[in-house]
Design a protein around this motif. Structure first.
Motif, PDB file in Angstrom:
ATOM      1  N   UNK A 149      54.344  40.740  34.743  1.00 34.80           N
ATOM      2  CA  UNK A 149      53.437  41.453  33.849  1.00 34.80           C
ATOM      3  C   UNK A 149      52.261  40.568  33.439  1.00 34.80           C
ATOM      4  N   UNK A 150      52.543  39.293  33.140  1.00 37.68           N
ATOM      5  CA  UNK A 150      51.474  38.376  32.748  1.00 37.68           C
ATOM      6  C   UNK A 150      50.497  38.146  33.898  1.00 37.68           C
ATOM      7  N   UNK A 151      51.029  38.041  35.116  1.00 35.73           N
ATOM      8  CA  UNK A 151      50.163  37.879  36.288  1.00 35.73           C
ATOM      9  C   UNK A 151      49.265  39.108  36.451  1.00 35.73           C
ATOM     10  N   UNK A 152      49.843  40.292  36.263  1.00 35.81           N
ATOM     11  CA  UNK A 152      49.069  41.527  36.355  1.00 35.81           C
ATOM     12  C   UNK A 152      47.969  41.562  35.308  1.00 35.81           C
ATOM     13  N   UNK A 153      48.287  41.171  34.073  1.00 35.01           N
ATOM     14  CA  UNK A 153      47.301  41.166  32.993  1.00 35.01           C
ATOM     15  C   UNK A 153      46.161  40.203  33.301  1.00 35.01           C
ATOM     16  N   UNK A 154      46.514  39.018  33.797  1.00 32.69           N
ATOM     17  CA  UNK A 154      45.484  38.013  34.088  1.00 32.69           C
ATOM     18  C   UNK A 154      44.554  38.491  35.198  1.00 32.69           C
ATOM     19  N   UNK A 155      45.125  39.065  36.271  1.00 27.74           N
ATOM     20  CA  UNK A 155      44.327  39.452  37.426  1.00 27.74           C
ATOM     21  C   UNK A 155      43.458  40.680  37.150  1.00 27.74           C
ATOM     22  N   UNK A 156      44.034  41.673  36.477  1.00 26.46           N
ATOM     23  CA  UNK A 156      43.334  42.951  36.335  1.00 26.46           C
ATOM     24  C   UNK A 156      42.720  43.174  34.961  1.00 26.46           C
ATOM     25  N   UNK A 157      42.923  42.243  34.035  1.00 24.61           N
ATOM     26  CA  UNK A 157      42.289  42.343  32.719  1.00 24.61           C
ATOM     27  C   UNK A 157      41.545  41.064  32.367  1.00 24.61           C
ATOM     28  N   UNK A 158      42.234  39.934  32.485  1.00 23.97           N
ATOM     29  CA  UNK A 158      41.617  38.667  32.112  1.00 23.97           C
ATOM     30  C   UNK A 158      40.440  38.285  32.984  1.00 23.97           C
ATOM     31  N   UNK A 159      40.611  38.359  34.309  1.00 24.60           N
ATOM     32  CA  UNK A 159      39.526  37.984  35.226  1.00 24.60           C
ATOM     33  C   UNK A 159      38.309  38.890  35.066  1.00 24.60           C
ATOM     34  N   UNK A 160      38.481  40.242  35.035  1.00 21.88           N
ATOM     35  CA  UNK A 160      37.286  41.089  34.820  1.00 21.88           C
ATOM     36  C   UNK A 160      36.591  40.830  33.492  1.00 21.88           C
ATOM     37  N   UNK A 161      37.371  40.618  32.427  1.00 24.09           N
ATOM     38  CA  UNK A 161      36.752  40.355  31.119  1.00 24.09           C
ATOM     39  C   UNK A 161      35.962  39.056  31.156  1.00 24.09           C
ATOM     40  N   UNK A 162      36.528  38.026  31.791  1.00 25.80           N
ATOM     41  CA  UNK A 162      35.792  36.761  31.908  1.00 25.80           C
ATOM     42  C   UNK A 162      34.496  36.957  32.702  1.00 25.80           C
TER      43      UNK A 162
END
Length: 313
Positions: free
Chosen positions: A44-57
């Protein structure tokens, strides 16, 4: 006597040793459960980082980039995009989005609260179950199908428009009022879904206790029920505001790029080019502004929701 007491209080006493062993085993089991929970959260954390964290950054970094006038093709860090987002048409879109969201949330909150109370007044478990299922479905409805349905029903050539002669009354769906009306399709079910469990959790014993000391129904709601349900009502309003503010597909399908300025449509126009060609980074700054508003909504919603649940544990 002193020796006996000392023996009982000694850590080497059988009871103390058993308690220490039990505590060690409990701490070890708790640590193992936490470790297992952590490993289970990794996907779940990997999913959040890839599909939420990276786009937000990416959005944030782009929002701070401005083309270098001295070296074409290069970019320099600047706050110019944010400055542009707070003036002109971009600022008008932000203000209009906030205004429409507040009004839509107020209307949906009031109607949804009244509807939820009316459903509970019937004391029908079947009706409550059906409403629970319907609200969970309708609360997630939207997009192009929703806009098309409203156009077919209350558009300029809609069926209901012709039957009630709404055009003669000055009503048009392609306006701020039309957007607020369309938003109610998913806002009212959302409010019902949020406040229905809280209203259902008001215990009959509380009302009976209030009645036993001579309190009227209005006094019960004013002194007991309303203070208990207020956090849930406020959290529902905040949630409705956030849903209205972030709506894009339905509004875009209904009014397109003109008519009613909205921040979500402004971002779409900036990224698509056209009349706003070269304003992509300004659109990113507007996106950051929307993220900030969403975070504020979340920070307000979470403690209110937590407080509303403490009476019903």
């Amino acid at each position: 006597m002193t020796a006996t007491v000392a023996t009982r209080n000694s850590p080497s006493a059988p009871g103390a040793i058993e308690r220490a062993i039990y505590r060690i085993h409990s701490l070890r089991a708790r640590a193992e459960r936490r470790t297992a929970s952590f490993w289970g959260l990794i996907p779940f954390l990997v999913f959040i980082v890839l599909f939420l964290g990276v786009p937000v950054c990416g959005i944030v970094l782009s929002a701070f980039r401005v083309a270098d006038v001295n070296e074409p093709g290069n970019y320099v860090p600047s706050l110019a995009n944010f400055a542009a987002s707070f003036r002109g048409a971009s600022w008008d879109a932000m203000q209009n989005s906030l205004q429409i969201s507040v009004i839509a949330a107020l209307v949906g909150g009031i109607v949804g609260l009244a509807l939820a109370q009316a459903i509970l007044t019937t004391r029908s478990r079947k009706l409550t179950a059906v409403v629970t299922v319907l609200t969970s479905v309708l609360a997630n409805s939207g997009g192009v199908p929703l806009a098309f349905s409203f156009i077919a029903a209350v558009g300029n050539a809609g069926i209901i428009t012709g039957l009630l002669s709404l055009t003669d009354l000055g009503f048009t769906l392609y306006s701020s009022g039309g957007l607020i009306l369309m938003y109610q399709y998913f806002l009212i079910p959302t409010m019902v879904m949020v406040v229905l469990p809280t209203l259902a959790g008001l215990r009959v014993e509380w009302k009976e206790a209030a009645a036993s000391v001579g309190a009227t129904s209005w006094q019960f709601w004013k002194k007991i029920a309303l203070p208990i349900t207020t956090p849930a009502i406020l959290s529902g309003f905040v949630l409705l505001f956030g849903a209205s503010f972030a709506t894009h597909a339905s509004a875009a399908a209904l009014i397109g790029g003109g008519g009613v300025p909205l921040i979500s449509l402004r971002i779409d126009s900036g990224l698509a080019g056209g009349n706003l060609a070269g304003q992509e980074n300004v659109a990113m700054a507007l996106g950051v502004n929307m993220i900030v508003v969403a975070l504020i909504v979340l920070l307000i919603y979470m403690p209110l929701q937590k407080r509303s649940l403490k009476w019903f544990k």
